[in-house]
Design a protein around this motif. Structure first.
Motif: not given
Length: 311
Positions: A20-42
């Protein structure tokens, strides 16, 4: 598992805020990992305090699972001086030595090229534990994957190779780049063990990671763990995902790891509405505080250009 749910929800809220910050022009683009939270935490929760992590351009989940401060992480993403790397790394190169996160590499497979050396240095220094190296299915198609795993196997290095198979390699589907379904199936070719696990099930991932770490200790060899998940947002924010099959996306969205764990806990009676409301409120408050902290943090001063660099 309730704690795991809250951490996964924190990761999701962080990623959505960064987008959302990127879309508002307040942050650079980023690579999100939405959908991979279980892998990270596990996986990360199976590691010991002294174990080390090397990760890739979708690193926020691994960092937050490890205990990263959302204030400093969001400040780093926004390029502010109170971030983990003084605002110099942005979203794609974050490191946090105090958490054992050696590096984040935006070069696909870059972390694979370095994990072997990190593990070798640990062994030469007489340090116990493992080095967890996170990479995607795209990196598994590169030569450095073979070189790293082969050398770690020959030298008997304690590397936990974690392939987060999210089915997408930037804008190219995995089916277009490999003819076999499983990456973990390559393990016997290197004389090591491997396993494939449902990356949307945090409990299954955690158990598989614990088993893998135990086998590394017993055999003295690396281990290849594949967590099968799905990238629910585009490759790089912003991304309209026009190249994604809507039906495939919908089928994986129905297996959202956060929804799966929440429903499992509610169904078993371990989680009630009041507790869930409390978790949601804490997460929202924490991310709101992080955004305020990052927004108030100044940009690095010009003289910071010559600090923390090699000549």
């Amino acid at each position: 598992m309730i704690e795991a749910l809250e951490r996964m929800m924190l990761i999701r809220a962080h990623e959505e805020t960064a987008a959302a910050l990127q879309q508002a022009g307040r942050a650079p683009g980023s690579c999100t990992a939405i959908g991979g939270e279980a892998s990270a935490v596990g996986v990360v929760w199976a590691l010991g305090e002294d174990d080390e992590i090397l990760t890739n351009h979708r690193s926020a989940g691994h960092l937050l699972a490890r205990g990263a401060d959302p204030n400093r992480l969001l400040a780093e993403i926004m390029g502010r001086q109170d971030g983990y790397c003084g605002g110099k790394s942005g979203p794609l190169h974050v490191s946090a030595s105090e958490l054992g996160v050696v590096l984040t590499s935006t070069i696909v497979g870059g972390e694979l090229a370095l994990a072997t050396g990190v593990a070798l240095s640990r062994r030469m220094a007489g340090r116990e534990g493992v080095v967890a190296c996170f990479f995607g299915d795209g990196a598994a198609c590169q030569g450095r994957f073979h070189e790293s795993v082969n050398l770690a196997a020959v030298w008997g290095l304690p590397v936990l190779y974690v392939c987060e198979n999210n089915h997408w390699q930037a804008f190219v589907h995995r089916d277009e780049t490999m003819l076999v379904d499983s990456i973990a199936a390559r393990a016997p070719g290197y004389g090591i063990e491997g396993a494939r696990v449902d990356g949307t099930d945090v409990i299954a991932v955690h158990e598989a990671a614990r088993h893998a770490i135990a086998r590394i200790a017993e055999t003295g060899r690396p281990y290849l763990l594949e967590t099968v998940t799905y990238r629910l947002r585009g490759h790089f924010e912003p991304d309209d995902m026009a190249y994604v099959d809507p039906q495939e996306h919908a089928s994986w969205a129905a297996r959202d790891p956060i929804d799966l764990l929440r429903n499992r806990l509610v169904g078993s009676g371990a989680l009630d509405r009041a507790t869930l409301d409390g978790i949601e409120a804490r997460v929202a408050r924490r991310i709101s505080m992080a955004e305020a902290f990052a927004s108030a943090s100044p940009f690095p001063a010009p003289e910071a250009l010559t600090t923390h660099v090699y000549a």
